[in-house]
Design an enzyme around this catalytic site. Structure first.
Site, PDB file in Angstrom:
ATOM      1  CB  SER A  28      -0.665   0.099   0.936  1.00 40.79           C
ATOM      2  OG  SER A  28      -0.484   0.003   2.591  1.00 40.79           O
ATOM      3  CG  HIS A 124      10.013   2.275  11.928  1.00 38.93           C
ATOM      4  ND1 HIS A 124       9.736   0.660  12.379  1.00 38.93           N
ATOM      5  CD2 HIS A 124       9.277   2.143  13.523  1.00 38.93           C
ATOM      6  CE1 HIS A 124       9.512   0.276  13.573  1.00 38.93           C
ATOM      7  NE2 HIS A 124       9.032   1.523  13.959  1.00 38.93           N
TER       8      HIS A 124
END
Ligand code: GRF
Length: 207
Positions: A28, A124
């Site tokens: 995504s 992250h």
């Protein structure tokens, strides 16, 4: 090397960014990057997608967009020097000048980091330097944030060096941790932020 799409040869439109996106999962974030090259947020295009997981939907997303896609893993390339050589060949052949790690579950080989130093970024799903490092990925991150009783979390884009989740931070954005949050609901809220800040960070790079 399992090239799933014909390569496009060397980069055309010299001066544009040519991204290689490394992904191990659903992709995504890769899709957000592709969309950002179409909207102009990123001045360039995704020139290659590399995955260590032959079943990664990220590879299907690349195929849907006619982006050269490559499955390069410890299985396809058990000899480290072949893994490194093939990875560098793919990057060179496709004229790559920015590497984006978007849910890539492996540490890049030091030879690749050295060759592309200061041109590798990673997303992250937490506010580094907390909740980062080896083994901190996916829902494990969000569970740790919830177990610690944090009231905010978020996502971080940082430069990649030889240590997991360690390089200079480029962009961070926070999200609230809500009462009753599960790792899954927090992950979904953070992922929305990832899809915004990763293209923004890539868009900061010029050739
Ligand atoms: C994202 O949560 C990212 O922060 C982490 O892996 C996940 C990748 O998701 N590194 P997707 O494959 O981009 O959908």
């Amino acid at each position: 090397m399992n090239e799933l799409k014909p390569g496009r040869g060397t980069a055309r439109n010299r001066g544009d960014l040519r991204l290689a996106v490394f992904a191990s999962g659903g992709g995504s974030n890769l899709q957000a990057l592709i969309d950002a090259t179409k909207s102009g947020v990123i001045k360039g295009r995704v020139g290659a997608v590399i995955s260590n997981n032959s079943g990664a939907y990220a590879l299907a997303r690349a195929a849907n967009e006619n982006i050269p896609a490559f499955h390069i893993s410890g299985k396809t390339h058990p000899e480290p020097e072949n893994f490194i050589g093939t990875t560098l060949d793919v990057l060179e052949t496709n004229g790559i000048n920015l590497i984006v790690l978007a849910g890539y579950m492996k540490l890049l080989p030091p030879e690749v980091i050295r060759r592309y130093r200061y041109r590798i970024i990673n997303i992250h799903p937490a506010l580094l330097p907390k909740y980062g490092g080896k083994g901190m990925f996916g829902l494990i991150v969000h569970k740790a944030v919830l177990d610690a009783g944090e009231k905010i979390s978020g996502a971080t884009v940082h430069m990649v060096d030889e240590t997991y989740d360690h390089g200079v931070i480029l962009i961070q954005r926070t999200v609230p941790v809500l009462p009753g949050d599960s790792p899954e609901t927090l992950a979904a809220r953070v992922l929305e932020v990832e899809h915004r800040i990763l293209p923004q960070a890539a868009g900061m790079f010029l050739c």
